[in-house]
Design a protein around this motif. Structure first.
Motif, PDB file in Angstrom:
ATOM      1  N   TRP A  20       0.885  -1.244  -0.251  1.00  0.00           N
ATOM      2  CA  TRP A  20      -0.158   0.166  -0.299  1.00  0.00           C
ATOM      3  C   TRP A  20       1.235   1.090  -0.089  1.00  0.00           C
ATOM      4  O   TRP A  20       0.529   1.887  -0.645  1.00  0.00           O
ATOM      5  CB  TRP A  20      -0.937  -0.425   1.063  1.00  0.00           C
ATOM      6  CG  TRP A  20      -1.432   1.276   1.435  1.00  0.00           C
ATOM      7  CD1 TRP A  20      -1.306   1.928   2.298  1.00  0.00           C
ATOM      8  CD2 TRP A  20      -1.933   2.278   0.506  1.00  0.00           C
ATOM      9  NE1 TRP A  20      -2.222   3.268   2.116  1.00  0.00           N
ATOM     10  CE2 TRP A  20      -2.573   3.088   0.977  1.00  0.00           C
ATOM     11  CE3 TRP A  20      -3.618   1.917  -0.928  1.00  0.00           C
ATOM     12  CZ2 TRP A  20      -3.500   4.187   0.200  1.00  0.00           C
ATOM     13  CZ3 TRP A  20      -4.151   2.771  -1.518  1.00  0.00           C
ATOM     14  CH2 TRP A  20      -4.746   3.772  -0.743  1.00  0.00           C
ATOM     15  N   ASP A  21       1.796   1.256   0.539  1.00  0.00           N
ATOM     16  CA  ASP A  21       3.036   2.644   0.988  1.00  0.00           C
ATOM     17  C   ASP A  21       3.028   2.787  -0.198  1.00  0.00           C
ATOM     18  O   ASP A  21       3.442   4.081  -0.679  1.00  0.00           O
ATOM     19  CB  ASP A  21       3.223   2.090   2.171  1.00  0.00           C
ATOM     20  CG  ASP A  21       2.789   2.759   3.787  1.00  0.00           C
ATOM     21  OD1 ASP A  21       1.675   2.907   3.575  1.00  0.00           O
ATOM     22  OD2 ASP A  21       3.820   2.153   4.375  1.00  0.00           O
ATOM     23  N   PHE A  24       0.217   4.357  -3.085  1.00  0.00           N
ATOM     24  CA  PHE A  24      -0.186   5.456  -2.658  1.00  0.00           C
ATOM     25  C   PHE A  24       1.130   6.420  -2.879  1.00  0.00           C
ATOM     26  O   PHE A  24       0.304   7.341  -3.473  1.00  0.00           O
ATOM     27  CB  PHE A  24      -0.347   5.315  -0.991  1.00  0.00           C
ATOM     28  CG  PHE A  24      -1.072   7.371  -0.998  1.00  0.00           C
ATOM     29  CD1 PHE A  24      -2.180   6.796  -0.981  1.00  0.00           C
ATOM     30  CD2 PHE A  24      -0.618   7.678  -0.336  1.00  0.00           C
ATOM     31  CE1 PHE A  24      -3.013   7.841  -1.199  1.00  0.00           C
ATOM     32  CE2 PHE A  24      -1.001   9.099   0.323  1.00  0.00           C
ATOM     33  CZ  PHE A  24      -2.383   9.115  -0.079  1.00  0.00           C
ATOM     34  N   VAL A  25       2.023   6.219  -3.257  1.00  0.00           N
ATOM     35  CA  VAL A  25       3.153   6.682  -3.444  1.00  0.00           C
ATOM     36  C   VAL A  25       3.137   7.348  -5.678  1.00  0.00           C
ATOM     37  O   VAL A  25       3.067   8.349  -6.085  1.00  0.00           O
ATOM     38  CB  VAL A  25       4.751   6.790  -3.680  1.00  0.00           C
ATOM     39  CG1 VAL A  25       5.599   7.238  -4.951  1.00  0.00           C
ATOM     40  CG2 VAL A  25       5.091   6.243  -1.749  1.00  0.00           C
ATOM     41  N   ARG A  27       0.100   6.626  -6.745  1.00  0.00           N
ATOM     42  CA  ARG A  27      -1.508   6.521  -7.175  1.00  0.00           C
ATOM     43  C   ARG A  27      -2.062   6.996  -5.870  1.00  0.00           C
ATOM     44  O   ARG A  27      -3.023   6.234  -5.480  1.00  0.00           O
ATOM     45  CB  ARG A  27      -2.737   5.206  -7.589  1.00  0.00           C
ATOM     46  CG  ARG A  27      -0.806   4.335  -8.745  1.00  0.00           C
ATOM     47  CD  ARG A  27      -2.211   4.430  -9.988  1.00  0.00           C
ATOM     48  NE  ARG A  27      -1.768   3.584 -10.433  1.00  0.00           N
ATOM     49  CZ  ARG A  27      -0.276   4.108 -12.080  1.00  0.00           C
ATOM     50  NH1 ARG A  27      -0.451   6.111 -12.049  1.00  0.00           N
ATOM     51  NH2 ARG A  27      -0.448   3.180 -12.411  1.00  0.00           N
ATOM     52  N   PRO A  28      -1.424   8.509  -5.751  1.00  0.00           N
ATOM     53  CA  PRO A  28      -2.596   8.841  -4.372  1.00  0.00           C
ATOM     54  C   PRO A  28      -4.057   9.353  -4.207  1.00  0.00           C
ATOM     55  O   PRO A  28      -4.405   9.590  -3.255  1.00  0.00           O
ATOM     56  CB  PRO A  28      -1.731   9.950  -4.569  1.00  0.00           C
ATOM     57  CG  PRO A  28      -1.488  10.428  -5.875  1.00  0.00           C
ATOM     58  CD  PRO A  28      -0.635   9.128  -6.724  1.00  0.00           C
ATOM     59  N   HIS A  29      -4.322   8.747  -5.743  1.00  0.00           N
ATOM     60  CA  HIS A  29      -5.763   8.554  -5.465  1.00  0.00           C
ATOM     61  C   HIS A  29      -6.724   7.118  -5.112  1.00  0.00           C
ATOM     62  O   HIS A  29      -7.782   7.435  -5.101  1.00  0.00           O
ATOM     63  CB  HIS A  29      -6.463   8.994  -7.156  1.00  0.00           C
ATOM     64  CG  HIS A  29      -6.143   7.829  -8.277  1.00  0.00           C
ATOM     65  ND1 HIS A  29      -5.095   7.456  -8.850  1.00  0.00           N
ATOM     66  CD2 HIS A  29      -6.955   7.264  -8.615  1.00  0.00           C
ATOM     67  CE1 HIS A  29      -5.002   6.896  -9.413  1.00  0.00           C
ATOM     68  NE2 HIS A  29      -5.774   6.149  -9.191  1.00  0.00           N
ATOM     69  N   ASP A  31      -8.359   5.118  -2.370  1.00  0.00           N
ATOM     70  CA  ASP A  31      -8.452   4.374  -1.875  1.00  0.00           C
ATOM     71  C   ASP A  31      -8.123   3.224  -1.047  1.00  0.00           C
ATOM     72  O   ASP A  31      -8.447   2.214  -1.175  1.00  0.00           O
ATOM     73  CB  ASP A  31     -10.935   4.499  -2.203  1.00  0.00           C
ATOM     74  CG  ASP A  31     -10.802   4.263  -0.324  1.00  0.00           C
ATOM     75  OD1 ASP A  31     -10.440   3.681   0.984  1.00  0.00           O
ATOM     76  OD2 ASP A  31     -12.431   4.421  -0.443  1.00  0.00           O
ATOM     77  N   LYS A  32      -7.659   3.200   0.465  1.00  0.00           N
ATOM     78  CA  LYS A  32      -6.918   1.996   1.330  1.00  0.00           C
ATOM     79  C   LYS A  32      -7.973   0.985   1.041  1.00  0.00           C
ATOM     80  O   LYS A  32      -7.514  -0.198   1.362  1.00  0.00           O
ATOM     81  CB  LYS A  32      -6.656   3.393   2.272  1.00  0.00           C
ATOM     82  CG  LYS A  32      -5.607   1.770   2.836  1.00  0.00           C
ATOM     83  CD  LYS A  32      -4.729   2.504   4.056  1.00  0.00           C
ATOM     84  CE  LYS A  32      -3.752   1.023   4.614  1.00  0.00           C
ATOM     85  NZ  LYS A  32      -3.162   1.323   5.682  1.00  0.00           N
ATOM     86  N   TRP A  35      -8.205  -1.113  -1.032  1.00  0.00           N
ATOM     87  CA  TRP A  35      -6.748  -1.741  -1.831  1.00  0.00           C
ATOM     88  C   TRP A  35      -6.812  -3.381  -2.784  1.00  0.00           C
ATOM     89  O   TRP A  35      -6.649  -3.443  -3.196  1.00  0.00           O
ATOM     90  CB  TRP A  35      -5.693  -1.443  -1.056  1.00  0.00           C
ATOM     91  CG  TRP A  35      -4.083  -1.920  -1.687  1.00  0.00           C
ATOM     92  CD1 TRP A  35      -3.867  -2.819  -1.114  1.00  0.00           C
ATOM     93  CD2 TRP A  35      -3.876  -1.722  -2.443  1.00  0.00           C
ATOM     94  NE1 TRP A  35      -2.660  -3.247  -0.675  1.00  0.00           N
ATOM     95  CE2 TRP A  35      -3.050  -2.722  -2.465  1.00  0.00           C
ATOM     96  CE3 TRP A  35      -3.851  -0.895  -3.661  1.00  0.00           C
ATOM     97  CZ2 TRP A  35      -1.281  -2.585  -3.382  1.00  0.00           C
ATOM     98  CZ3 TRP A  35      -3.017  -0.822  -5.150  1.00  0.00           C
ATOM     99  CH2 TRP A  35      -1.798  -1.475  -4.766  1.00  0.00           C
ATOM    100  N   CYS A  83       6.928   1.567  -9.304  1.00  0.00           N
ATOM    101  CA  CYS A  83       7.330   2.956  -7.704  1.00  0.00           C
ATOM    102  C   CYS A  83       8.002   2.479  -6.918  1.00  0.00           C
ATOM    103  O   CYS A  83       8.222   0.825  -6.675  1.00  0.00           O
ATOM    104  CB  CYS A  83       6.110   3.502  -7.469  1.00  0.00           C
ATOM    105  SG  CYS A  83       5.960   4.321  -6.112  1.00  0.00           S
TER     106      CYS A  83
END
Length: 145
Positions: A20-21, A24-25, A27-29, A31-32, A35, A83
């Motif tokens: 996840w971390d 999120f870098v 794809r910051p859009h 929703d956790k 995921w 990423c």
């Protein structure tokens, strides 16, 4: 002392959660809370796989890719996501992951490894070009919502 990094296929719910971390870098859009279910659906329905690089059992970089066929490119592996956590950049992880996915493509007798990147993502573009990728298309989209 030199740090040893492990590269492995991500398969379990815990391993997916550990991505996840990194995700999120890129794809910051996202929703956790969605995921896990999104990745599970992609893995089940779209032949999506994740290969990660771990540092002390923590995912610090990953490549998410699909095995697919397209009329344009033939039998390919398409890299959706690549990423590295900002704290681990500059260690060659992107190159390691690209080479790993390329090895999978060769073992599966695929024609290409294909990916898209943003026009302004010059750092990633340099990595891709250095690793044998060529600029062959323009990706367009039309946002509906």
């Amino acid at each position: 002392m030199e740090t040893i990094y492990q590269i492995k296929k991500i398969e379990t719910e815990l391993e997916i959660e550990q991505c996840w971390d990194v995700a999120f870098v890129l794809r910051p859009h996202l929703d956790k809370t969605k995921w896990q279910s999104t990745i599970a659906e992609m893995m089940q329905n779209e032949k999506y796989s994740i290969t990660g690089i771990l540092d002390q059992n923590k995912v610090v970089a990953f490549a998410g890719y699909r095995i697919m066929t397209s009329l344009h490119s033939g039998n390919i592996i398409y890299i959706d996501d690549l990423c590295t956590l900002e704290t681990h950049r500059g260690k060659g992880f992107a190159t390691q992951l690209l080479k790993h996915v390329e090895g999978i493509a060769v073992s599966l007798d695929k024609d290409y490894v294909v990916l898209d990147t943003g026009f302004t993502n010059n750092t990633a573009q340099k990595v891709y070009l250095k690793n044998g990728f060529a600029l062959t298309a323009v990706h367009l989209s039309n946002k509906l919502k």
